[in-house]
Design a protein around this motif. Structure first.
Motif, PDB file in Angstrom:
ATOM      1  N   ASP A  55       2.377  -2.119  -3.181  1.00 32.56           N
ATOM      2  CA  ASP A  55       3.566  -1.854  -3.348  1.00 32.56           C
ATOM      3  C   ASP A  55       4.491  -2.698  -2.276  1.00 32.56           C
ATOM      4  N   ASP A  78       0.016   3.860   0.212  1.00 28.10           N
ATOM      5  CA  ASP A  78       0.676   4.575   0.540  1.00 28.10           C
ATOM      6  C   ASP A  78       1.865   3.875  -0.069  1.00 28.10           C
ATOM      7  N   ASP A 123       1.032  -7.054   0.867  1.00 25.12           N
ATOM      8  CA  ASP A 123       0.095  -6.756  -0.826  1.00 25.12           C
ATOM      9  C   ASP A 123      -0.541  -7.778  -1.001  1.00 25.12           C
TER      10      ASP A 123
HETATM   11 MG   LIG Z   1       1.807   0.686   0.460  1.00 28.37          MG
END
Ligand SMILES: [Mg+2]
Length: 232
Positions: free
Chosen positions: A170, A14, A175
């Motif tokens: 992102d 995503d 992350d």
């Molecule tokens: Mg993402």
């Protein structure tokens, strides 16, 4: 060029390989159209309600009101979560994945979310063409989200023959910290203004990616020539 068959490049899903706002819109439209059909109300009206709800109202609350409470918001959320989205893999994602695949790089996906929702996105985007099923890691399936080290360790154990690993995502909140800790290279795709989650966060250094790119089109060169190569 380096031996790329020993390089693993894992992607977030995503707001990395496609824009999550497109999934959200797909879900709102699906719910609006399905309920219009079921309740015999004009589809143009329900679509307008979810796409342009009254200021401050969630689209499903607005639809609930428009339908005089005939369908609960909980039921709408259920339909949304199960729906097969209409999504198109962005051209830059396709170009990037095509190049990496052709070069023999090992491709993986590490994503957080529900089983049905994430797999529907993966199928709608045609990502099974690029990622082998065993290298697709969905938090609901593996039992840990990216706020834990386990998904990264699990991917390492699946790729013992790789001696270099990358993660492309992102979201600085979850992350990059653990892959960096494990010695992976980390790349943040910069928000183009459409991301759901902000990248403007105040976190310790360990949460940030080693490098930031503006487009996935610049990723293959970084991987082919190494993170420190200067490419003109
Ligand atoms: Mg993402």
């Amino acid at each position: 060029m380096r031996d790329l068959s020993r390089v693993l490049v894992a992607f977030d899903l995503d707001d990395t390989l496609y824009k999550e706002c497109d999934y959200v819109e797909s879900g709102y439209l699906y719910v609006a159209r399905k309920l219009a059909r079921q309740l015999h109300v004009p589809v143009e009206a329900t679509v307008e309600v979810v796409l342009a709800p009254e200021a401050g109202k969630h689209p499903f609350d607005a639809l609930h009101d428009y339908l005089d409470g005939a369908v609960s918001v909980e039921r709408m959320v259920g339909i949304y979560r199960e729906h097969m989205p209409y999504l198109v893999l962005p051209a830059e994602s396709r170009r990037c994945l095509d190049m990496l695949l052709a070069a023999g790089v090992r491709l993986a996906l590490i994503t957080d979310g529900r089983h049905v929702g994430q797999w529907n996105k993966i199928r709608a985007l045609g990502l099974e063409r690029y990622f082998k099923k065993e290298y697709i890691s969905v938090s609901a399936d593996v039992g840990y989200d990216k706020n834990h080290i386990e998904p990264w360790l699990r991917m390492e154990s699946l790729t013992p023959d790789c001696d270099e690993r990358w993660y492309v995502g992102d979201n600085p909140r979850k992350d990059f910290r653990y892959p960096r800790h494990l010695g992976w290279h980390t790349v943040m795709l910069a928000d183009d203004g459409r991301n759901i989650k902000t990248q403007h966060v105040d976190l310790p250094d360990e949460f940030y990616a080693e490098m930031t790119i503006k487009s996935l089109d610049s990723l293959p060169d970084k991987i082919f020539f190494g993170p420190d190569a200067t490419i003109s």
